[in-house]
Every structure is written in C-alpha cells, then in structure tokens.
Design an enzyme around this catalytic site. Structure first.
Site: not given
Length: 297
Positions: A123, A133, A135, A197
């Site tokens: 961030h 991000h 990984n 959502h």
C-alpha cells in the site's frame, strides 16, 4: 523423486526465500532513491523482520516463516513481504474444504500437509502509485501436490499505460511456457479478483492460477518461478514513474475508499486468508495484507 517430495519441497522453500530477499532489497532501494517529489525529505523506510510460528493443536513443531513489514516510508505507507513453510495435519474443517474443492481422496485417513510460499501486499503513500499484490506457493499432501499464485495491480487512480506495462511483463514471462498461458491466467485473475457484492473487480487484474499440477514438477516449478520473476520488472518502473507526482486531498480520499474494497475482498473471499487462519498460522502475518488506513463511503 521421493514420495515425500523432500528435495522438491526444499527447493521450492529456498526459492520463495530468495525471491523474498530480492524484493525486500529492491523496495528498500526505492526508499533510498526517492529524493525528489512528495515525502522525499522523510527518512527512508526499512523493513522490520519478525519470525512467525504456526500453532499446532498438539504442540508439535509446525513450521513458520518470516514476516517483513515496512510502515511509514517515503514511498511505501505499508508493505509486507512474508515467506512461510508450514506443515502438520489438517483439521476437520480444512480437510473438508480441501476435499470439497479439490476432490482429493484419502485426506481423512492421512491428513498430513506441507505448504510454502511468498505473499506480498504493498500500500503506497502516493495515490498515483498503484497498490499491488503477489503470491506464489507450493502445497503438498501424501495424495497430491500443486502450485498456485499470481499477481494483480490495484490502482485507485488508473493509468492505461501502467496497466499495459504490468500486463506486458506478465505476458513476456509466461509466453515461454506456452502462448495460451497468459490469456488463460489473465481470465482466471479477472474472475478470482472480483468482488461479487460490489459487482466490480478490485483492480485492473493480472494473472492467477491454482491447483496447478501437470505431473511434471520441474516444468511446473519453472513456471511458478517465472511468475515470481515477473513481479519486480512489472511493478518497480510504475513506482519510479508515479512516486514524484503531487497529489491532493481528493486523490488521497480516492485511495482510502479503494483500500476499503481491498480489505473487503481479503477478509471475505481470499483463499489464502481463510487457509492461514484455519490452520493456525500467525494471525498478524495472515492479515498483513490489510491497509494501514481505509475508508468506506
């Protein structure tokens, strides 16, 4: 190749640690070289490194890792670069989830597992610099093994050129493994890093794969290494370009709202977060991905 994959597991864990060391050095280098623009007169940030341990229910050694977090730097507001190597037996909930998602027989009879990987979330101070991000990981059970991971870019202020560069580096590193791989992993990332959502993506995408096992461990390991190698050339030039841009209160507000989306995704949907907490890994390391500040409208 031994049935317990001891050599392969060792090589994978060593690779994730080497990648961690390279990224930590590069990020501290970005802090040192930031001598023009916003916050350039502040002290350069440094990583704080903490050993983490997995809490096994029976008290046995269950592995751990290194949590490396930088807070309040010139360039990085909060960035974590974690590596782990954990092992033991899966609990009932984790066994059930594994069996349901992967259809692996025999987990109840022999629930041993081993997992190692690197996990990174950054961030940024400057809202013009995108959050990011990455990984990569390897997972083993007596019944199956596989690789997973990827990276995605999460700008709050989008620049088409930055998105094109990030994706271009991913494609360049994936193309040697097959021309069909980048489009497939890009589509996978678009589907995986989606917030149902909110009915929107959490960023501008990247690449992602999971449950990757062709049966050729060397080829699969080479692929996961190149996914890791793509990260720095995909991200660092964007930081160097955008960190000098001035920002205003509206830019920072947009950044904080976007971080709220990121936090929602990681707490509600992210598989790594769920697995880490369910298997007893250090909660601070698992939740390292959360932003230092966020806002909801």
């Amino acid at each position: 190749m031994g049935a317990d994959f001891s050599d392969e597991k060792s090589r994978a864990a060593q690779w994730f640690r080497a990648l961690r060391d390279e990224i930590v050095a590069a990020f501290e280098g970005l802090e040192d070289s930031h001598d023009t623009g916003p916050l350039s007169d502040a002290a350069p940030g440094r990583f704080e490194v903490t050993e983490t341990r997995r809490a096994a229910p029976d008290g046995r050694d269950a592995g751990g890792g290194l949590m490396s977090v930088m807070r309040g730097g010139r360039v990085f507001e909060k960035v974590g670069v974690n590596v782990s190597e954990v092992y033991g037996t899966l609990g009932d909930r984790a066994q059930a989830a594994m069996a349901a998602r992967k259809g692996i027989p025999g987990m109840a009879e022999d629930p041993r597992f081993w997992a190692s990987g690197i996990s990174l979330v950054a961030h940024m101070q400057n809202p013009h610099v995108p959050a990011v991000h990455m990984n990569t990981r390897m997972f083993w059970t007596p019944h199956a093994w596989w690789f997973g991971g990827g990276s995605d870019l999460n700008p709050c202020l989008e620049y088409d050129a930055d998105t094109a560069h990030f994706h271009g580096q991913q494609k360049a590193h994936l193309d040697p493994h097959g021309a069909d791989l980048y489009p497939r992993l890009k589509d996978w990332a678009d589907e995986y890093f989606f917030i149902p959502h909110r009915k929107r993506a959490r960023g501008v995408g990247g690449i992602f794969l999971d449950d990757h096992c062709t049966g050729d461990w060397e080829a699969d390991f080479a692929l996961i290494q190149d996914i890791g190698r793509a990260f720095l050339p995909a991200f660092v030039p964007l930081v160097e370009k955008r960190r000098v841009q001035p920002w205003d209160e509206a830019d920072k507000d947009a950044q904080l709202v976007h971080r709220g989306l990121y936090a929602e995704y990681n707490l509600v949907y992210d598989r790594g977060t769920k697995f880490g907490l369910e298997t007893g890994h250090d909660a601070n390391a698992v939740l390292m991905s959360l932003p230092p500040l966020a806002k909801w409208v």
